[in-house]
Design a protein around this motif. Structure first.
Motif, PDB file in Angstrom:
ATOM      1  N   ALA A 225       0.833  -1.211   0.000  1.00 36.30           N
ATOM      2  CA  ALA A 225       0.000   0.000   0.000  1.00 36.30           C
ATOM      3  C   ALA A 225       0.865   1.257   0.000  1.00 36.30           C
ATOM      4  N   GLU A 226       1.941   1.196   0.753  1.00 40.69           N
ATOM      5  CA  GLU A 226       2.850   2.348   0.839  1.00 40.69           C
ATOM      6  C   GLU A 226       3.573   2.580  -0.492  1.00 40.69           C
ATOM      7  N   ILE A 227       4.140   1.515  -1.046  1.00 44.92           N
ATOM      8  CA  ILE A 227       4.915   1.649  -2.284  1.00 44.92           C
ATOM      9  C   ILE A 227       4.009   2.011  -3.462  1.00 44.92           C
ATOM     10  N   SER A 228       2.821   1.415  -3.499  1.00 42.61           N
ATOM     11  CA  SER A 228       1.911   1.648  -4.628  1.00 42.61           C
ATOM     12  C   SER A 228       1.079   2.915  -4.469  1.00 42.61           C
ATOM     13  N   LYS A 229       1.157   3.517  -3.281  1.00 42.43           N
ATOM     14  CA  LYS A 229       0.359   4.721  -2.969  1.00 42.43           C
ATOM     15  C   LYS A 229      -1.147   4.453  -3.129  1.00 42.43           C
ATOM     16  N   GLY A 230      -1.518   3.181  -2.983  1.00 45.56           N
ATOM     17  CA  GLY A 230      -2.929   2.816  -3.086  1.00 45.56           C
ATOM     18  C   GLY A 230      -3.469   2.828  -4.496  1.00 45.56           C
ATOM     19  N   ASN A 231      -2.571   2.947  -5.488  1.00 43.60           N
ATOM     20  CA  ASN A 231      -3.018   3.054  -6.884  1.00 43.60           C
ATOM     21  C   ASN A 231      -3.229   1.711  -7.570  1.00 43.60           C
ATOM     22  N   LEU A 232      -2.803   0.613  -6.927  1.00 46.70           N
ATOM     23  CA  LEU A 232      -2.910  -0.711  -7.537  1.00 46.70           C
ATOM     24  C   LEU A 232      -3.808  -1.614  -6.705  1.00 46.70           C
ATOM     25  N   ASP A 233      -4.511  -2.523  -7.358  1.00 47.18           N
ATOM     26  CA  ASP A 233      -5.172  -3.614  -6.655  1.00 47.18           C
ATOM     27  C   ASP A 233      -4.175  -4.771  -6.526  1.00 47.18           C
ATOM     28  N   PHE A 234      -4.519  -5.758  -5.712  1.00 50.01           N
ATOM     29  CA  PHE A 234      -3.563  -6.846  -5.480  1.00 50.01           C
ATOM     30  C   PHE A 234      -4.264  -8.190  -5.374  1.00 50.01           C
ATOM     31  N   THR A 235      -3.512  -9.218  -5.714  1.00 47.95           N
ATOM     32  CA  THR A 235      -3.962 -10.603  -5.586  1.00 47.95           C
ATOM     33  C   THR A 235      -3.061 -11.333  -4.604  1.00 47.95           C
ATOM     34  N   ILE A 236      -3.660 -12.175  -3.803  1.00 46.86           N
ATOM     35  CA  ILE A 236      -2.898 -13.089  -2.944  1.00 46.86           C
ATOM     36  C   ILE A 236      -3.408 -14.493  -3.224  1.00 46.86           C
ATOM     37  N   GLY A 237      -2.499 -15.429  -3.413  1.00 48.17           N
ATOM     38  CA  GLY A 237      -2.889 -16.805  -3.660  1.00 48.17           C
ATOM     39  C   GLY A 237      -2.396 -17.744  -2.589  1.00 48.17           C
ATOM     40  N   SER A 238      -1.175 -18.217  -2.746  1.00 42.18           N
ATOM     41  CA  SER A 238      -0.626 -19.257  -1.867  1.00 42.18           C
ATOM     42  C   SER A 238      -0.627 -18.875  -0.392  1.00 42.18           C
ATOM     43  N   ALA A 239      -0.524 -17.594  -0.091  1.00 47.28           N
ATOM     44  CA  ALA A 239      -0.433 -17.164   1.302  1.00 47.28           C
ATOM     45  C   ALA A 239      -1.770 -17.181   2.026  1.00 47.28           C
ATOM     46  N   LEU A 240      -2.887 -17.293   1.286  1.00 48.86           N
ATOM     47  CA  LEU A 240      -4.206 -17.302   1.917  1.00 48.86           C
ATOM     48  C   LEU A 240      -4.521 -18.649   2.557  1.00 48.86           C
TER      49      LEU A 240
END
Length: 258
Positions: A225-240
């Motif tokens: 969130a910090e690096i992207s400044k909230g401008n990107l959405d994200f996916t999480i797979g294996s870690a869920l």
């Protein structure tokens, strides 16, 4: 910044793989998780929780003996959650409309567009003609080489000559509604994101971009969130925890699907 869910299908089963390990020969890959549940189960879950914009990816080549089985799973997921998810894997201008008519919001395309190492604008324009720009997601999944991120095709096995940078994003955004970008070398490892890639992608805000690869903890989400400044959405797979990991799916949905 929102969480986008995923359903990855390989050899007819929902799996989480180490991205850089995929091989068409023998339909092989290093597996983090193989689900006992089918793709429709996950689609129904995402539907129940009201999460839109997730992606379904068929990870078998079109010529694989498992492709039809994997495609059947993918279509069942679309049917379970019509107008809720995107689909990729073997998409061309010929079959793209079939997926949209089946209930996918978008088709996700890489190999059909990036041919022989370059952008094939003829194929790209035929895709736009077939389903419209508003139904297209270009997958710019990439791997680092000589200090730059290059788009990779054919289930991330082949490097193209196309570099992922702001110029490329600007040029290709004229033909699609969104971008999906996997940091392939960290995909499925939950060891941290491609920070340099995330920072660059965050500077492009003309159309939505979803980043996938390496996010494996709440701390990493906060860093993203910090690096992207909230401008990107994200996916999480294996870690869920849905896929055998430690991150709570319910908590992620509660916090990042408002």
């Amino acid at each position: 910044m929102k969480f986008r869910p995923c359903i990855d299908i390989h050899n007819g089963k929902v799996k989480q793989l180490v991205g850089g390990s995929l091989k068409d020969k023998g339909n092989q890959a290093d597996e983090n998780f193989v689900s006992e549940k089918d793709a429709a189960y996950y689609a129904n879950l995402y539907k129940k929780d009201g999460i839109k914009g997730g992606h379904i990816i068929i990870l078998n080549a079109g010529g694989s003996e498992f492709f039809k089985k994997s495609k059947k799973q993918a279509l069942a997921a679309i049917k379970a959650y019509p107008n809720g998810m995107q689909i990729g894997g073997g998409v061309t201008a010929i079959n793209a409309d079939d997926y949209i008519r089946a209930g996918a919001t978008h088709v996700i395309v890489t190999s059909f567009v990036f041919k022989d190492g370059r952008v094939n604008y003829g194929n790209l324009k035929s895709l736009v003609k077939a389903v419209g720009k508003e139904h297209i997601v270009l997958d710019l999944s990439c791997r680092k080489k000589d200090g730059q991120y290059y788009i990779v095709t054919d289930r991330w096995q082949k490097f193209t000559d196309e570099v992922v940078n702001l110029e490329t994003l600007k040029k290709l955004s004229e033909y699609c509604d969104e971008f999906l970008v996997h940091g392939v070398d960290v995909e499925g490892k939950s060891g941290g994101m491609e920070e340099e890639l995330v920072e660059m992608l965050s500077k492009f805000t003309d159309i939505p971009i979803t980043y996938a690869g390496g996010i494996g903890s709440k701390e990493q989400i906060e860093k993203f969130a910090e690096i992207s400044k909230g401008n990107l959405d994200f996916t999480i797979g294996s870690a869920l925890d849905l896929f055998g990991g430690k991150l709570s799916y319910d908590e992620i949905v509660e916090e990042y699907n408002k």
